[in-house]
Design an enzyme around this catalytic site. Sequence first.
Site, mmCIF file in Angstrom:
data_model
loop_
_atom_site.group_PDB
_atom_site.id
_atom_site.type_symbol
_atom_site.label_atom_id
_atom_site.label_comp_id
_atom_site.label_asym_id
_atom_site.label_seq_id
_atom_site.Cartn_x
_atom_site.Cartn_y
_atom_site.Cartn_z
ATOM 1 N N LYS A 47 46.342 34.668 37.742
ATOM 2 C CA LYS A 47 46.628 35.712 38.716
ATOM 3 C C LYS A 47 47.227 35.121 39.980
ATOM 4 C CE LYS A 47 43.247 39.234 37.379
ATOM 5 N NZ LYS A 47 42.098 40.044 37.835
ATOM 6 N N HIS A 69 38.096 39.976 26.384
ATOM 7 C CA HIS A 69 37.314 39.617 27.563
ATOM 8 C C HIS A 69 35.878 39.250 27.203
ATOM 9 C CE1 HIS A 69 38.326 39.342 31.763
ATOM 10 N NE2 HIS A 69 37.114 39.750 32.102
ATOM 11 N N TYR A 93 27.308 35.493 35.590
ATOM 12 C CA TYR A 93 26.972 34.806 34.349
ATOM 13 C C TYR A 93 25.652 34.045 34.424
ATOM 14 C CZ TYR A 93 31.754 35.894 33.116
ATOM 15 O OH TYR A 93 32.918 36.566 32.846
#
Length: 324
Positions: free
Chosen positions: A178, A251, A286
């Site tokens: 990105k 994803h 996570y």
Amino acid sequence: MRKRPSATLSHEAEAFIEMMAAERGASRNTEAAYRSDLAHLETFLARRKQKPRTVDEAALRAYLKSLDYVGMTARTVARRLSVIRQLFRFLLVERLREDDPSSALDSPRLGRPLPKVLSRAEVDCLIEATQGKEAGDGGRMATLLEILYAAGLRVTELVTLPLAAVERDPTMLVVRGKGDKERLVPLSDPARRAIAAWLHIRAGLLGDGETSRYLFPSRGRAGHLTRQRFAQLLKEAALEAGIDPARISPHVLRHAFASHLLEGGADLRSVQLMLGHADIATTQIYTHVLDEKLRALVQEKHPLARRRRRAVDRTRTPGDTSSR
């Protein structure tokens, strides 16, 4: 030079999107998403005979209420509100407005959904299922999965990988993510072996005189395997592996990459760099894997927890199943 999409927006919205592309390096997908959100907003405002330069706070509140009325999720509403706020900050900076009507708008309350994650065994089954079909696609799908799970790439980063990124059997993969930012991600040995095998087959799949700059070329307009086609192939691989396709997406494998790394002892900062997250707060979700692992470890190993379980067992009467 970028080709302007056909969707008609106000001059102010077009200027904002051009700024996002030129100054912030917004990807084509991000640009398309912003354009869609702003077109939806402007359609609503047009019915009230208002435009971005004239809209007031009440009209924006009415717009957000309309999204809730049609059952749009809080996360989607929050995303659209983020685009709206960015637009009006831009108009304020560019002196196209003297105020920001979005400044007092409240964001919807969001829960913190944990990412969907496959177990290590499920990932192994998925990869094995694609390896069994190597004769059919030349090992392309197996290579895609090995790279995706080894490097935790976003799906767009994966399907647009240039051939130059892997031609020299790299131990590190250079990924352009990105904002056109580059990052280095180490490649596992299985991923490197899969890439080497795919490169031998890839050359034979191209016609005489044909060349492609992409690692996974396609004769389609994009010139490379599309995100949509890869997602479809992934669902098919899930069926072959005996996994519910509804649980699988590109994803989800990126989530598995991050969660399994943390579970194996990797530090959060390293995982952040490999995922290409600008903010470590994004990566912290996570850590739920570590939380669950520690909780289970305490319940299983801590002497007080073991003593409590023994006490419960002693109070049970024969045939009692109430606490099972």
